[in-house]
Design a protein around this motif. Structure first.
Motif, short mmCIF file in Angstrom:
data_model
loop_
_atom_site.label_atom_id
_atom_site.label_comp_id
_atom_site.label_asym_id
_atom_site.label_seq_id
_atom_site.Cartn_x
_atom_site.Cartn_y
_atom_site.Cartn_z
N GLY A 180 -5.84 -0.28 -10.32
CA GLY A 180 -6.29 -1.21 -9.29
C GLY A 180 -5.90 -2.64 -9.62
N GLU A 181 -6.00 -2.97 -10.90
CA GLU A 181 -5.65 -4.32 -11.35
C GLU A 181 -4.15 -4.58 -11.21
OE1 GLU A 181 -6.62 -7.23 -15.14
OE2 GLU A 181 -7.53 -5.24 -15.00
N LYS A 182 -3.34 -3.63 -11.68
CA LYS A 182 -1.88 -3.82 -11.64
C LYS A 182 -1.32 -3.82 -10.23
CE LYS A 182 -0.90 -1.77 -16.18
NZ LYS A 182 -0.47 -0.51 -16.85
N LEU A 183 -1.99 -3.13 -9.32
CA LEU A 183 -1.49 -3.00 -7.95
C LEU A 183 -1.94 -4.14 -7.04
CD1 LEU A 183 -2.20 0.82 -7.66
CD2 LEU A 183 0.08 -0.20 -7.42
N THR A 184 -2.89 -4.94 -7.48
CA THR A 184 -3.40 -6.03 -6.64
C THR A 184 -2.44 -7.21 -6.65
OG1 THR A 184 -5.70 -5.36 -7.00
CG2 THR A 184 -5.34 -7.63 -6.30
N THR A 185 -2.09 -7.67 -5.44
CA THR A 185 -1.23 -8.84 -5.29
C THR A 185 -1.95 -9.84 -4.38
OG1 THR A 185 -0.14 -8.05 -3.28
CG2 THR A 185 0.82 -7.33 -5.38
N SER A 186 -1.28 -10.91 -4.03
CA SER A 186 -1.91 -11.89 -3.14
C SER A 186 -2.15 -11.30 -1.74
CB SER A 186 -1.04 -13.14 -3.03
OG SER A 186 0.24 -12.78 -2.55
N THR A 238 -16.61 -6.08 -9.14
CA THR A 238 -16.55 -7.52 -9.41
C THR A 238 -15.15 -7.97 -9.85
OG1 THR A 238 -17.26 -7.06 -11.68
CG2 THR A 238 -18.98 -7.65 -10.10
N SER A 239 -14.20 -7.05 -9.86
CA SER A 239 -12.88 -7.36 -10.43
C SER A 239 -11.98 -8.21 -9.54
CB SER A 239 -12.14 -6.04 -10.73
OG SER A 239 -11.85 -5.36 -9.51
N GLY A 240 -12.28 -8.21 -8.23
CA GLY A 240 -11.37 -8.88 -7.31
C GLY A 240 -10.22 -7.98 -6.88
N ASN A 241 -10.20 -6.73 -7.38
CA ASN A 241 -9.12 -5.81 -7.03
C ASN A 241 -9.52 -4.81 -5.95
OD1 ASN A 241 -7.72 -7.02 -9.18
ND2 ASN A 241 -8.64 -5.59 -10.64
N LEU A 242 -10.72 -5.00 -5.40
CA LEU A 242 -11.27 -4.06 -4.43
C LEU A 242 -11.25 -4.68 -3.04
CD1 LEU A 242 -12.66 -1.26 -4.67
CD2 LEU A 242 -14.85 -2.46 -4.79
N ALA A 255 -6.84 1.13 6.58
CA ALA A 255 -6.70 0.21 5.44
C ALA A 255 -5.38 0.44 4.70
CB ALA A 255 -7.88 0.35 4.47
N ILE A 256 -5.06 1.71 4.45
CA ILE A 256 -3.81 2.00 3.74
C ILE A 256 -2.60 1.95 4.67
CG2 ILE A 256 -3.84 4.56 3.86
CD1 ILE A 256 -3.03 4.46 0.81
N THR A 257 -2.75 2.39 5.92
CA THR A 257 -1.59 2.39 6.82
C THR A 257 -1.18 0.97 7.21
OG1 THR A 257 -2.96 2.69 8.80
CG2 THR A 257 -2.05 4.68 7.79
N GLN A 258 -2.14 0.04 7.21
CA GLN A 258 -1.82 -1.36 7.55
C GLN A 258 -1.43 -2.18 6.33
OE1 GLN A 258 -5.10 -2.97 9.84
NE2 GLN A 258 -5.03 -1.27 11.30
N GLY A 259 -1.33 -1.52 5.17
CA GLY A 259 -0.89 -2.24 3.97
C GLY A 259 -1.93 -3.14 3.35
N LEU A 260 -3.22 -2.88 3.62
CA LEU A 260 -4.28 -3.72 3.05
C LEU A 260 -4.63 -3.31 1.62
CD1 LEU A 260 -6.72 -3.84 6.12
CD2 LEU A 260 -4.89 -5.45 5.54
N CYS A 261 -4.28 -2.07 1.24
CA CYS A 261 -4.59 -1.58 -0.11
C CYS A 261 -3.50 -0.60 -0.56
CB CYS A 261 -5.95 -0.88 -0.13
SG CYS A 261 -6.02 0.59 0.93
N ALA A 262 -3.45 -0.37 -1.87
CA ALA A 262 -2.47 0.58 -2.43
C ALA A 262 -3.07 1.97 -2.62
CB ALA A 262 -1.95 0.06 -3.77
N ILE A 263 -4.39 2.02 -2.79
CA ILE A 263 -5.11 3.29 -2.99
C ILE A 263 -6.35 3.28 -2.08
CG2 ILE A 263 -6.36 4.78 -4.62
CD1 ILE A 263 -4.86 3.40 -6.92
#
Length: 421
Positions: A180-186, A238-242, A255-263
């Protein structure tokens, strides 16, 4: 996948899903919702309650099946909104109660005499049902309710994003948090676990090598591994990756089809919509193991048809349930595979369903088979609500996991005493 106890739907509880099935993709183009104008039958009038499935075409399908039945006039109340359970349970207390309704196996419905014994209609074909589905609907050797669909839930992910971030498919909860951390971008959050995280409650318990209740109907979830899992989920929160406050909840694939998350945690029902949007760039994996004694887990939600034992037309309702959910295999397969992917509870249909034989659906069936856990009829709505409180107090509010589980134990034990003495 969904729900009981009057406050539960408003809390968007897991059950809504357990329910599981709710909305995948575009909402069905609903016609009139008054439920009138049902079958072409003569004789008895029967009313059935369904929650509004999210997959397009579902309402029309259920009404089409009912119309084909000639021995009674069957009308459908297609209940929209998040409060299906409230409307159903309120209706069951009135003279306008439905004759049959979909829900999930829960023992208080049996103990209160609300649902009819269907052993006589299921027994002849009992061996052709998934035996875990039979077990989850059985009390004292009698079978209450016919399973219509099984709905496995797991993590969906974008392989292209994993490759770019050099992330492997997680096999432990720690690895999921790292991913989750590695996949989170701006622009993209690593993880979406539902707007209130409740769908993860039972998968977390099972992945930690524990269970909701044991075979003696005693608490089995209060273990060190479960406590550790709750602490880890707090870390994620609390990580900011959620992704928090998504436009639609976990049961909807947007959420996933619109590109809002990786998982994203979601159900097999949403696969067709995801594949249409993302092509081959979609994969699945089970809830990863928690602690050294844990193992991956998949929650098999789904929906079942029950006959209102307090209704005016019990025999006619049973006859219709037998006709549709036991005799009409063509309709059963249509319901499972034409509007989203679900696993038919009939083993013969599951084996012959061509849409589930290859690709991602076949992977889903394998996860269901290898790691699946089914409803425990003794795990009631009040217990689910008590666990929702654990999730809220520990993960979202940073409460002490032991204290939260102790409070949950009190509520669950009071319910167990009421049900089992």
């Amino acid at each position: 996948m969904s729900a009981m106890s009057s406050n539960n739907w408003s809390r968007r509880s897991l059950f809504r899903a357990a329910a599981g099935m709710a909305a995948a993709g575009t909402l069905a183009a609903c016609g009139s919702n008054n439920g009138r104008g049902g079958g072409s039958g003569s004789g008895k009038n029967l009313v059935q309650y369904f929650h509004a499935y999210g997959e397009a075409g579902t309402e029309q399908a259920i009404k089409k099946y009912a119309k084909a039945y000639t021995k009674a006039n069957v009308t459908t109340q297609w209940i929209t909104g998040d409060n299906f359970e409230q409307k159903l349970f309120a209706a069951l207390l009135t003279d306008n109660a439905p004759d049959l309704f979909e829900f999930h196996p829960q023992i208080q419905l049996v103990k209160s005499g609300q649902v009819a014994d269907l052993t006589d209609i299921i027994s002849p074909v009992k061996d052709d049902f998934n035996q875990a589905d039979i077990a989850s609907h059985t009390v004292d050797g009698k079978i209450y309710g016919v399973r219509m669909i099984d709905d496995p839930q797991f993590f969906f992910y974008r392989p292209s994003l994993f490759e770019k971030a050099k992330v492997k498919v997680p096999t432990t909860l720690e690895e999921l948090i790292e991913a989750g951390e590695k996949l989170t971008t701006s622009k993209v959050k690593g993880l979406f676990l539902g707007n209130d995280l409740t769908p993860l409650e039972r998968p977390l318990i099972w992945a930690a090598g524990a269970d909701t209740l044991n075979e003696k109907n005693e608490i089995a979830y209060h273990t060190d591994a479960v406590v550790d899992g709750l602490k880890q989920l707090r870390k994620v929160f609390t990580s900011g990756n959620l992704l928090l406050g998504a436009p639609a909840d976990w049961w909807d694939p947007s959420a996933i089809t619109q590109g809002l998350c990786a998982i994203q945690w979601c159900g097999m029902w949403a696969m067709p919509v995801m594949q249409k949007a993302l092509g081959d760039d979609i994969g699945i994996f089970p809830f990863p193991k928690v602690g050294s004694a844990g193992k991956p887990s998949v929650y098999n939600g789904g929906w079942s048809m029950f006959v209102n034992a307090k209704g005016k037309n019990v025999d006619a309702a049973k006859e219709f349930v037998k006709w549709l959910w036991i005799d009409q295999k063509e309709y059963q397969e249509d319901w499972s595979t034409s509007y989203g992917f679900h696993i038919p509870p009939r083993t013969s249909l599951a084996a012959s369903a061509t849409k589930l034989k290859t690709g991602l659906p076949a992977e889903g069936v394998k996860l269901f088979t290898d790691y699946g856990h089914f409803d425990n009829i003794g795990w009631t709505q009040a217990m689910i609500a008590a666990w929702d409180d654990v999730m809220a107090n520990v993960v979202r509010k940073n409460g002490d996991p032991e204290a939260a589980l102790d409070a949950c134990d009190k509520k669950v034990n009071a319910e167990l005493k009421k049900l089992f003495g």
